[in-house]
Design a protein around this motif. Structure first.
Motif, mmCIF file in Angstrom:
data_model
loop_
_atom_site.group_PDB
_atom_site.id
_atom_site.type_symbol
_atom_site.label_atom_id
_atom_site.label_comp_id
_atom_site.label_asym_id
_atom_site.label_seq_id
_atom_site.Cartn_x
_atom_site.Cartn_y
_atom_site.Cartn_z
ATOM 1 N N ARG A 1 0.842 -1.201 0.000
ATOM 2 C CA ARG A 1 0.000 0.000 0.000
ATOM 3 C C ARG A 1 0.878 1.252 0.000
ATOM 4 N N PRO A 2 0.385 2.331 -0.577
ATOM 5 C CA PRO A 2 1.106 3.603 -0.457
ATOM 6 C C PRO A 2 0.933 4.157 0.953
ATOM 7 N N ILE A 3 1.938 4.855 1.436
ATOM 8 C CA ILE A 3 1.860 5.499 2.750
ATOM 9 C C ILE A 3 1.373 6.928 2.515
ATOM 10 N N PRO A 4 0.115 7.229 2.869
ATOM 11 C CA PRO A 4 -0.516 8.496 2.456
ATOM 12 C C PRO A 4 0.284 9.750 2.784
ATOM 13 N N GLU A 5 0.826 9.817 4.007
ATOM 14 C CA GLU A 5 1.524 11.048 4.411
ATOM 15 C C GLU A 5 2.851 11.248 3.680
ATOM 16 N N TYR A 6 3.328 10.220 2.987
ATOM 17 C CA TYR A 6 4.559 10.344 2.211
ATOM 18 C C TYR A 6 4.328 9.999 0.735
ATOM 19 N N SER A 7 3.126 10.252 0.292
ATOM 20 C CA SER A 7 2.782 10.033 -1.117
ATOM 21 C C SER A 7 2.423 11.362 -1.776
ATOM 22 N N ASN A 8 2.191 11.314 -3.090
ATOM 23 C CA ASN A 8 1.871 12.521 -3.868
ATOM 24 C C ASN A 8 2.957 13.584 -3.745
ATOM 25 N N ILE A 9 4.207 13.120 -3.657
ATOM 26 C CA ILE A 9 5.329 14.069 -3.623
ATOM 27 C C ILE A 9 5.505 14.644 -5.028
ATOM 28 N N LEU A 10 5.477 15.957 -5.097
ATOM 29 C CA LEU A 10 5.427 16.655 -6.378
ATOM 30 C C LEU A 10 6.815 16.808 -6.995
ATOM 31 N N THR A 11 6.983 16.352 -8.235
ATOM 32 C CA THR A 11 8.193 16.634 -9.016
ATOM 33 C C THR A 11 7.757 17.061 -10.416
ATOM 34 N N MET A 12 8.674 17.594 -11.197
ATOM 35 C CA MET A 12 8.311 18.092 -12.524
ATOM 36 C C MET A 12 8.020 16.973 -13.518
ATOM 37 N N THR A 13 8.409 15.738 -13.191
ATOM 38 C CA THR A 13 8.157 14.615 -14.098
ATOM 39 C C THR A 13 7.005 13.739 -13.636
ATOM 40 N N GLY A 14 6.471 13.999 -12.445
ATOM 41 C CA GLY A 14 5.392 13.185 -11.909
ATOM 42 C C GLY A 14 5.627 12.894 -10.443
ATOM 43 N N PRO A 15 4.679 12.207 -9.795
ATOM 44 C CA PRO A 15 4.757 12.035 -8.348
ATOM 45 C C PRO A 15 5.672 10.903 -7.903
ATOM 46 N N VAL A 16 6.042 10.987 -6.630
ATOM 47 C CA VAL A 16 6.722 9.890 -5.936
ATOM 48 C C VAL A 16 5.810 9.458 -4.798
ATOM 49 N N HIS A 17 5.611 8.135 -4.664
ATOM 50 C CA HIS A 17 4.809 7.585 -3.573
ATOM 51 C C HIS A 17 5.677 6.650 -2.741
ATOM 52 N N SER A 18 5.699 6.874 -1.442
ATOM 53 C CA SER A 18 6.387 5.953 -0.545
ATOM 54 C C SER A 18 5.481 4.747 -0.314
ATOM 55 N N ILE A 19 6.058 3.540 -0.311
ATOM 56 C CA ILE A 19 5.262 2.319 -0.196
ATOM 57 C C ILE A 19 5.696 1.474 0.998
ATOM 58 N N SER A 20 4.810 0.548 1.376
ATOM 59 C CA SER A 20 4.932 -0.146 2.664
ATOM 60 C C SER A 20 5.859 -1.352 2.661
ATOM 61 N N ASN A 21 6.145 -1.916 1.483
ATOM 62 C CA ASN A 21 6.980 -3.135 1.411
ATOM 63 C C ASN A 21 7.819 -3.125 0.141
ATOM 64 N N LEU A 22 8.778 -4.051 0.072
ATOM 65 C CA LEU A 22 9.627 -4.144 -1.109
ATOM 66 C C LEU A 22 8.803 -4.584 -2.314
ATOM 67 N N LEU A 23 8.965 -3.852 -3.405
ATOM 68 C CA LEU A 23 8.143 -4.057 -4.603
ATOM 69 C C LEU A 23 8.890 -4.887 -5.641
ATOM 70 N N PHE A 24 8.274 -6.009 -6.043
ATOM 71 C CA PHE A 24 8.829 -6.837 -7.107
ATOM 72 C C PHE A 24 7.672 -7.569 -7.764
ATOM 73 N N TYR A 25 7.878 -8.021 -9.000
ATOM 74 C CA TYR A 25 6.785 -8.711 -9.716
ATOM 75 C C TYR A 25 6.666 -10.177 -9.316
ATOM 76 N N GLU A 26 7.565 -10.626 -8.468
ATOM 77 C CA GLU A 26 7.519 -11.987 -7.936
ATOM 78 C C GLU A 26 7.995 -11.941 -6.494
ATOM 79 N N PRO A 27 7.792 -12.990 -5.705
ATOM 80 C CA PRO A 27 8.244 -12.940 -4.314
ATOM 81 C C PRO A 27 9.710 -12.555 -4.212
ATOM 82 N N PHE A 28 10.003 -11.619 -3.275
ATOM 83 C CA PHE A 28 11.375 -11.141 -3.132
ATOM 84 C C PHE A 28 12.259 -12.257 -2.554
ATOM 85 N N PRO A 29 13.458 -12.428 -3.117
ATOM 86 C CA PRO A 29 14.352 -13.509 -2.633
ATOM 87 C C PRO A 29 14.670 -13.365 -1.162
ATOM 88 N N LYS A 30 14.678 -14.467 -0.469
ATOM 89 C CA LYS A 30 14.983 -14.462 0.972
ATOM 90 C C LYS A 30 16.482 -14.610 1.201
#
Length: 399
Positions: free
Chosen positions: A370-399
């Motif tokens: 999930r995005p962390i609301p208070e650290y999301s929608n950070i404004l930059t000239m190319t688009g936003p940055v959203h802080s997220i709650s866990n490591l993001l990968f398209y498959e389970p992250f290696p242990k």
């Protein structure tokens, strides 16, 4: 004929002052046309013509007496002031921005109705906000120096103005859909201040007086000067000490040279998220995820795919996300799925991140990021940055 000549002489004097209705502009030969009409009236039905002429004179004098140059702003719509008139009336608090509007050729615009939209919205900084801005800006020693930079005045005043009237009830928790007169989006954020709900603009400037209704739009008084964002999402990430692991990974991957989008969205994990997985540096991340024998900047490397998966093509503030399940294109070319509803769920089902209690007393699996609301929608000239709650990968992250 004597009366007629007198009327003509009076009309000639009126001509120099005449502002014929709101559409009049200096140079329009209004009284000349009336004089020409009077000269055509002779002899026939003179008695009635003279009275018509008198009526016209009274009408013209009435109109001209009710008009002045807009900059003097004596005209009002009913009992309501225009935006620029409000600044005039509250000169002690807003004299600096009033002068900036004048130098930036925006003052007359905000006296009038919007011919290209539904009125205006002005985010109005106080004199103290402008003084604070000057103190923090090394380019200007004082307000008079700032005022001489007319190019800056034009941009600054237009950046504070939106081409439609917007009540705070229409503000999203995200980016405004209506752009400023510089063709940029502003971000509005709601938060609780004691028992009151407050709104910040661009994550920095508090609205201290909201929804001041004018005859041509709304004014929202703000505590800070709104500053145009000149940093890209990539550069913003490189400047953040608390996101250093992802920032260094992105740099190692060589993503900057492979970025073909002008607008993109970044999903970023705080360093503390990596530390929970036993990753305390970018070297630890390389050891954990890099494909042996393949350079980390190679598109076939798992390390490259991991970092590139954090970049979504397009500008997506949280309020821009499409309702329901949607796949979004990433720089890794692997789709990222976001389920937007009561919650924002990213990559649901890829991995289990924990459990939470529900109203019945039972626990449920948290299998999404999930995005962390208070650290999301950070404004930059190319688009936003959203802080997220866990490591993001398209498959389970290696242990």
């Amino acid at each position: 004929m004597k009366l007629k000549n007198q009327l003509i002489l009076i009309l000639k004097k009126v001509k120099s002052n005449l502002m014929f209705f709101r559409d009049y502009r200096p140079g329009m030969e209004v009284s000349t046309k009336i004089i020409y009409w009077l000269k055509q009236c002779s002899g026939v039905q003179g008695y009635y013509i003279i009275w018509v002429e008198v009526f016209f004179l009274i009408f013209v004098l009435f109109v001209s007496s009710c008009n002045t140059e807009r900059e003097e702003s004596n005209w009002v719509d009913g009992d309501t002031l225009s935006i620029s008139q409000y600044l005039e009336k509250n000169h002690e608090e807003f004299s600096m921005f009033y002068r900036l509007l004048k130098e930036g050729k925006m003052l007359n615009t905000l006296y009038a109705y919007n011919p290209y939209g539904e009125d205006y919205t002005l985010f109005l900084p106080t004199n103290s906000a402008i003084e604070k801005y000057i103190q923090q800006n090394q380019n200007y020693g004082n307000f008079e120096e700032l005022l001489k930079d007319t190019g800056f005045s034009k941009v600054l005043t237009r950046y504070h103005t939106i081409n439609r009237k917007l009540h705070t009830d229409e503000f999203p928790d995200g980016a405004l859909f209506d752009k400023t007169l510089t063709d940029e989006r502003l971000v509005t954020t709601f938060y609780t201040d004691g028992n009151n709900q407050a709104v910040k603009v661009n994550n920095s400037s508090l609205i201290v007086k909201a929804n001041l209704k004018m005859s041509n739009g709304y004014i929202h008084v703000v505590s800070e000067v709104l500053q145009q964002i000149k940093v890209s999402g990539y550069d913003w990430l490189q400047q953040q000490k608390d996101y250093s692991i992802l920032a260094q990974a992105v740099k190692l991957s060589g993503l900057k040279s492979k970025m073909w989008w002008t607008k993109y969205t970044i999903l970023a994990e705080h360093d503390s998220i990596y530390r929970k997985k036993g990753i305390n540096s970018v070297d630890d991340l390389v050891k954990r995820i890099a494909t042996p024998g393949i350079p980390v900047s190679n598109k076939a490397s798992a390390f490259y795919l991991f970092t590139a998966y954090h970049f979504i093509g397009g500008e997506y503030y949280l309020n821009d996300l499409k309702w329901g399940n949607e796949d979004y294109t990433t720089l890794a070319t692997k789709p990222l799925m976001i389920d937007f509803g009561i919650e924002v769920k990213i990559n649901q089902g890829v991995e289990v991140y924990g459990y939470k209690m529900i109203a019945t007393g039972d626990s449920t699996v948290i299998n999404y990021i999930r995005p962390i609301p208070e650290y999301s929608n950070i404004l930059t000239m190319t688009g936003p940055v959203h802080s997220i709650s866990n490591l993001l990968f398209y498959e389970p992250f290696p242990k």
